[in-house]
Write a protein that holds these residues in place. Sequence first.
Motif, PDB file in Angstrom:
ATOM      1  N   THR A  91       0.815  -1.222   0.000  1.00  0.00           N
ATOM      2  CA  THR A  91       0.000   0.000   0.000  1.00  0.00           C
ATOM      3  C   THR A  91       0.845   1.267   0.000  1.00  0.00           C
ATOM      4  O   THR A  91       0.336   2.355   0.225  1.00  0.00           O
ATOM      5  N   ALA A  92       2.148   1.123  -0.260  1.00  0.00           N
ATOM      6  CA  ALA A  92       3.041   2.280  -0.267  1.00  0.00           C
ATOM      7  C   ALA A  92       3.870   2.285  -1.550  1.00  0.00           C
ATOM      8  O   ALA A  92       4.010   1.264  -2.231  1.00  0.00           O
ATOM      9  N   ALA A  93       4.395   3.457  -1.882  1.00  0.00           N
ATOM     10  CA  ALA A  93       5.310   3.598  -3.013  1.00  0.00           C
ATOM     11  C   ALA A  93       6.574   4.265  -2.480  1.00  0.00           C
ATOM     12  O   ALA A  93       6.519   5.333  -1.879  1.00  0.00           O
ATOM     13  N   GLN A 116      -4.399   7.103  -0.875  1.00  0.00           N
ATOM     14  CA  GLN A 116      -5.098   8.385  -0.908  1.00  0.00           C
ATOM     15  C   GLN A 116      -4.545   9.297  -2.003  1.00  0.00           C
ATOM     16  O   GLN A 116      -3.476   9.052  -2.550  1.00  0.00           O
ATOM     17  N   GLY A 117      -5.291  10.349  -2.284  1.00  0.00           N
ATOM     18  CA  GLY A 117      -4.844  11.358  -3.232  1.00  0.00           C
ATOM     19  C   GLY A 117      -4.668  10.855  -4.649  1.00  0.00           C
ATOM     20  O   GLY A 117      -5.303   9.897  -5.097  1.00  0.00           O
ATOM     21  N   ILE A 118      -3.747  11.506  -5.351  1.00  0.00           N
ATOM     22  CA  ILE A 118      -3.513  11.189  -6.758  1.00  0.00           C
ATOM     23  C   ILE A 118      -3.009   9.764  -6.928  1.00  0.00           C
ATOM     24  O   ILE A 118      -3.388   9.074  -7.879  1.00  0.00           O
ATOM     25  N   ALA A 119      -2.166   9.310  -6.020  1.00  0.00           N
ATOM     26  CA  ALA A 119      -1.620   7.960  -6.128  1.00  0.00           C
ATOM     27  C   ALA A 119      -2.728   6.916  -6.136  1.00  0.00           C
ATOM     28  O   ALA A 119      -2.692   5.955  -6.920  1.00  0.00           O
ATOM     29  N   ALA A 120      -3.708   7.077  -5.274  1.00  0.00           N
ATOM     30  CA  ALA A 120      -4.818   6.125  -5.221  1.00  0.00           C
ATOM     31  C   ALA A 120      -5.611   6.140  -6.527  1.00  0.00           C
ATOM     32  O   ALA A 120      -6.046   5.091  -7.014  1.00  0.00           O
ATOM     33  N   ALA A 164       3.360  -1.607 -10.931  1.00  0.00           N
ATOM     34  CA  ALA A 164       4.606  -1.942 -10.240  1.00  0.00           C
ATOM     35  C   ALA A 164       5.350  -0.713  -9.753  1.00  0.00           C
ATOM     36  O   ALA A 164       6.161  -0.786  -8.827  1.00  0.00           O
ATOM     37  N   ALA A 165       5.084   0.436 -10.381  1.00  0.00           N
ATOM     38  CA  ALA A 165       5.779   1.662  -9.991  1.00  0.00           C
ATOM     39  C   ALA A 165       4.968   2.865 -10.446  1.00  0.00           C
ATOM     40  O   ALA A 165       4.069   2.749 -11.296  1.00  0.00           O
ATOM     41  N   LEU A 166       5.291   4.016  -9.873  1.00  0.00           N
ATOM     42  CA  LEU A 166       4.689   5.278 -10.271  1.00  0.00           C
ATOM     43  C   LEU A 166       5.784   6.198 -10.807  1.00  0.00           C
ATOM     44  O   LEU A 166       6.872   6.276 -10.235  1.00  0.00           O
ATOM     45  N   ILE A 167       5.490   6.885 -11.899  1.00  0.00           N
ATOM     46  CA  ILE A 167       6.394   7.886 -12.444  1.00  0.00           C
ATOM     47  C   ILE A 167       5.810   9.259 -12.145  1.00  0.00           C
ATOM     48  O   ILE A 167       4.679   9.559 -12.539  1.00  0.00           O
ATOM     49  N   ALA A 217       5.145  -6.777  -0.553  1.00  0.00           N
ATOM     50  CA  ALA A 217       4.011  -7.248   0.230  1.00  0.00           C
ATOM     51  C   ALA A 217       3.187  -8.207  -0.607  1.00  0.00           C
ATOM     52  O   ALA A 217       3.218  -8.157  -1.831  1.00  0.00           O
ATOM     53  N   PRO A 218       2.456  -9.118   0.031  1.00  0.00           N
ATOM     54  CA  PRO A 218       1.645 -10.064  -0.720  1.00  0.00           C
ATOM     55  C   PRO A 218       0.705  -9.354  -1.684  1.00  0.00           C
ATOM     56  O   PRO A 218       0.076  -8.358  -1.335  1.00  0.00           O
ATOM     57  N   GLY A 219       0.668  -9.866  -2.916  1.00  0.00           N
ATOM     58  CA  GLY A 219      -0.240  -9.312  -3.904  1.00  0.00           C
ATOM     59  C   GLY A 219       0.346  -8.180  -4.712  1.00  0.00           C
ATOM     60  O   GLY A 219      -0.265  -7.680  -5.633  1.00  0.00           O
ATOM     61  N   SER A 220       1.573  -7.740  -4.375  1.00  0.00           N
ATOM     62  CA  SER A 220       2.172  -6.641  -5.123  1.00  0.00           C
ATOM     63  C   SER A 220       3.205  -7.187  -6.088  1.00  0.00           C
ATOM     64  O   SER A 220       3.621  -8.324  -6.020  1.00  0.00           O
ATOM     65  N   VAL A 221       3.644  -6.345  -7.009  1.00  0.00           N
ATOM     66  CA  VAL A 221       4.708  -6.701  -7.927  1.00  0.00           C
ATOM     67  C   VAL A 221       5.831  -5.711  -7.704  1.00  0.00           C
ATOM     68  O   VAL A 221       5.695  -4.537  -8.013  1.00  0.00           O
ATOM     69  N   ALA A 222       6.932  -6.156  -7.118  1.00  0.00           N
ATOM     70  CA  ALA A 222       8.059  -5.270  -6.846  1.00  0.00           C
ATOM     71  C   ALA A 222       9.068  -5.368  -7.962  1.00  0.00           C
ATOM     72  O   ALA A 222       9.100  -6.326  -8.709  1.00  0.00           O
ATOM     73  N   LEU A 223       9.925  -4.368  -8.065  1.00  0.00           N
ATOM     74  CA  LEU A 223      10.954  -4.345  -9.076  1.00  0.00           C
ATOM     75  C   LEU A 223      12.272  -4.706  -8.441  1.00  0.00           C
ATOM     76  O   LEU A 223      12.713  -4.056  -7.509  1.00  0.00           O
TER      77      LEU A 223
END
Length: 233
Positions: A91-93, A116-120, A164-167, A217-223
Motif C-alpha cells: 500500500t506504499a510507493a 489516498q490522493g492522486i496515487a490512489a 509496479a511503480a509510479l512515475i 508485500a503479498p499481492g504486489s509486484v516489486a521491481l
Amino acid sequence: MSDSSTIREGLEHVVREVLDVHLSDMQDQIIRRVLDHLYPLLAEKESTSGQLRAAMAAIHDSSAQSDILRALLDGAAGFSARTALFVVRGTAAVGWQARGFRDSDAIKILTIDMGQGIAARVVEERCAVTGLVAQFDARFVASFGPPSDGQCTLLPLIIRDKVAALIYADVGTQSSRSVDLAALELLVRTAGLWVELLALRKSGVTAPPAFATSVAAPGSVALSGAQPAAAPL
C-alpha cells in the motif's frame, strides 16, 4: 535423468533459441505498436519525435531491469523538468531514483501512501492522472518545493497487469518547461513491455516471474534491485 526431464530441458533450450533469434523482431514490433497507439499525439512535433525515439532506443538497449528503469527516467527527463520513480510495495510507493531535483538522491527516503490522493487514483484508474501536488504528498512538497504551477502528473508503470511503480513528473520550480504527457505515456508503456519481454526471455517456457517477491508485500509486484535506501544502482 527421466525422459520427462530430458524432454523438458530440450524444449526449454529450443524455446530460448527461438526467443533469441526473434528478440530483435519482437523489439521492432513493440516499437511500432506503441508508436501507432500514441504517435498521432506527437505527429506535429518533429524534434520531439527524434528525442522520443532516442529515449525508446535506450530502453530497448537495456538488458537488465534496473537499466530499463534508469533509461526510462533519463528519457522522461527530456519531457518534464522533474521526474521520479517510486516502486510500489503493498500500500506504499517508495522512492527509487529521480532526475531534475536539487537533491535527487533525497527521493530515496520518501514513502508515498498509495491509499489516498492522486496515487490512489492512478492505481484505481490505471492511467496517468494530473492534479494538485498537494494531493500527492505533503512531505514531498516540504522536501523538494512545489512546482511553479502547483500541478503534478503521475503515471503507472504496469507490469504483468499490476501497477509496479509510479512515475512522477512536473514543470519544476521555475516553470521553464512543460510536461509532455503523450511522450511520457509512450516511454512508460514501452518500459513496461520491455521489462515483461526480458523476463519472458529469461524464463524460457514459463510465464514472467513476479519481480522480487521477497521484498514485496503479498499481492504486489516489486521491481528487483529497486531498494530505496541503497546506493544508486
